[in-house]
Design an enzyme around this catalytic site. Sequence first.
Site, mmCIF file in Angstrom:
data_model
loop_
_atom_site.group_PDB
_atom_site.id
_atom_site.type_symbol
_atom_site.label_atom_id
_atom_site.label_comp_id
_atom_site.label_asym_id
_atom_site.label_seq_id
_atom_site.Cartn_x
_atom_site.Cartn_y
_atom_site.Cartn_z
ATOM 1 N N CYS A 7 -7.414 6.319 7.782
ATOM 2 C CA CYS A 7 -8.642 7.008 7.363
ATOM 3 C C CYS A 7 -8.799 8.311 8.162
ATOM 4 O O CYS A 7 -9.236 9.328 7.618
ATOM 5 C CB CYS A 7 -9.856 6.108 7.552
ATOM 6 S SG CYS A 7 -10.070 4.849 6.275
ATOM 7 N N HIS A 46 -10.520 3.246 1.818
ATOM 8 C CA HIS A 46 -10.028 2.217 2.727
ATOM 9 C C HIS A 46 -9.939 0.876 2.025
ATOM 10 O O HIS A 46 -10.949 0.236 1.740
ATOM 11 C CB HIS A 46 -10.919 2.109 3.962
ATOM 12 C CG HIS A 46 -10.418 1.122 4.973
ATOM 13 N ND1 HIS A 46 -9.441 1.436 5.892
ATOM 14 C CD2 HIS A 46 -10.715 -0.179 5.183
ATOM 15 C CE1 HIS A 46 -9.173 0.375 6.633
ATOM 16 N NE2 HIS A 46 -9.940 -0.624 6.219
ATOM 17 N N ASN A 87 3.759 -3.843 2.974
ATOM 18 C CA ASN A 87 3.536 -5.019 3.797
ATOM 19 C C ASN A 87 2.099 -5.497 3.646
ATOM 20 O O ASN A 87 1.170 -4.686 3.577
ATOM 21 C CB ASN A 87 3.842 -4.693 5.261
ATOM 22 C CG ASN A 87 5.314 -4.472 5.502
ATOM 23 O OD1 ASN A 87 6.150 -5.209 4.989
ATOM 24 N ND2 ASN A 87 5.651 -3.428 6.255
ATOM 25 N N GLY A 93 4.427 -8.446 8.790
ATOM 26 C CA GLY A 93 4.494 -7.497 9.898
ATOM 27 C C GLY A 93 3.633 -6.271 9.701
ATOM 28 O O GLY A 93 3.798 -5.272 10.397
ATOM 29 N N HIS A 98 -4.566 -0.449 6.502
ATOM 30 C CA HIS A 98 -5.008 0.432 5.415
ATOM 31 C C HIS A 98 -3.841 0.440 4.427
ATOM 32 O O HIS A 98 -2.726 0.834 4.800
ATOM 33 C CB HIS A 98 -5.323 1.828 5.952
ATOM 34 C CG HIS A 98 -5.833 2.819 4.943
ATOM 35 N ND1 HIS A 98 -6.994 3.568 5.127
ATOM 36 C CD2 HIS A 98 -5.325 3.202 3.732
ATOM 37 C CE1 HIS A 98 -7.171 4.360 4.076
ATOM 38 N NE2 HIS A 98 -6.162 4.165 3.214
ATOM 39 N N HIS A 100 -0.813 0.817 2.252
ATOM 40 C CA HIS A 100 0.147 1.920 2.204
ATOM 41 C C HIS A 100 1.444 1.447 1.588
ATOM 42 O O HIS A 100 1.833 0.284 1.722
ATOM 43 C CB HIS A 100 0.389 2.511 3.594
ATOM 44 C CG HIS A 100 0.787 1.519 4.640
ATOM 45 N ND1 HIS A 100 -0.134 0.704 5.273
ATOM 46 C CD2 HIS A 100 1.997 1.199 5.175
ATOM 47 C CE1 HIS A 100 0.502 -0.070 6.146
ATOM 48 N NE2 HIS A 100 1.802 0.206 6.099
ATOM 49 N N HIS A 102 5.423 2.301 1.596
ATOM 50 C CA HIS A 102 6.535 3.015 2.215
ATOM 51 C C HIS A 102 7.494 3.441 1.109
ATOM 52 O O HIS A 102 7.955 2.599 0.319
ATOM 53 C CB HIS A 102 7.310 2.103 3.167
ATOM 54 C CG HIS A 102 6.530 1.572 4.341
ATOM 55 N ND1 HIS A 102 6.673 2.083 5.614
ATOM 56 C CD2 HIS A 102 5.624 0.573 4.439
ATOM 57 C CE1 HIS A 102 5.881 1.405 6.446
ATOM 58 N NE2 HIS A 102 5.244 0.482 5.754
HETATM 59 P P1 AMP Z 1 3.307 -1.255 8.460
HETATM 60 O O1 AMP Z 1 4.154 -2.014 9.442
HETATM 61 O O2 AMP Z 1 3.686 -1.514 7.023
HETATM 62 O O3 AMP Z 1 1.827 -1.445 8.704
HETATM 63 O O4 AMP Z 1 3.668 0.255 8.660
HETATM 64 C C1 AMP Z 1 2.887 1.161 9.360
HETATM 65 C C2 AMP Z 1 3.649 2.456 9.416
HETATM 66 O O5 AMP Z 1 2.760 3.478 9.813
HETATM 67 C C3 AMP Z 1 4.822 2.459 10.397
HETATM 68 O O6 AMP Z 1 6.027 2.751 9.696
HETATM 69 C C4 AMP Z 1 4.457 3.563 11.382
HETATM 70 O O7 AMP Z 1 5.570 4.306 11.824
HETATM 71 C C5 AMP Z 1 3.495 4.406 10.575
HETATM 72 N N1 AMP Z 1 2.531 5.190 11.334
HETATM 73 C C6 AMP Z 1 1.711 4.740 12.318
HETATM 74 N N2 AMP Z 1 0.949 5.734 12.791
HETATM 75 C C7 AMP Z 1 1.296 6.854 12.086
HETATM 76 C C8 AMP Z 1 0.873 8.212 12.117
HETATM 77 N N3 AMP Z 1 -0.080 8.654 12.959
HETATM 78 N N4 AMP Z 1 1.448 9.092 11.265
HETATM 79 C C9 AMP Z 1 2.415 8.673 10.420
HETATM 80 N N5 AMP Z 1 2.850 7.401 10.323
HETATM 81 C C10 AMP Z 1 2.306 6.505 11.163
HETATM 82 ZN ZN ZN Z 2 -8.486 3.181 6.427
#
Ligand code: AMP
Ligand code: ZN
Length: 114
Positions: A7, A46, A87, A93, A98, A100, A102
């Site tokens: 966020c 969110h 995930n 893991g 939030h 997302h 990949h």
């Molecule tokens: P997950 O394990 O699916 O929750 O993935 C979280 C992802 O967010 C990881 O691949 C991190 O490298 C990425 N991440 C965490 N903080 C940041 C950030 N400030 N900017 C870009 N990516 C981030």
């Molecule tokens: Zn959020």
Amino acid sequence: MADCIFCKIVKKEIPSEVLYEDEEVLAFKDINPVAPVHVLVIPKKHLISVNDLVDQDVSLIGNIFIVIKKLAAQLGIAESGFRVVTNTGPDSGQVVGHLHFHLIGGKSLGVKIG
Ligand code: AMP
Ligand code: ZN
């Protein structure tokens, strides 16, 4: 949400390398890439995870996948191939609470998904 890192990225309170933005979707480079292309595509609102989705989110999720498709083409991995990972919860893991997606590619990813 106040304490949510993504966020804060949406609100530009934390810097990120933005690759795409519209009213409801943001895409930015993962800070710790696992492949030459590693982009995170998120809804601006969110939602913690897939578990938070409701029927009204159907167009949001559809739009996110169209963004993923366009980014894959722009980043040159549409033909070579890529993986989209979301995930959800402790066993996956998931670290950032939030929702997302990949977008990962640019090298052979192998067959391991678990
Ligand atoms: P997950 O394990 O699916 O929750 O993935 C979280 C992802 O967010 C990881 O691949 C991190 O490298 C990425 N991440 C965490 N903080 C940041 C950030 N400030 N900017 C870009 N990516 C981030
Ligand atoms: Zn959020």
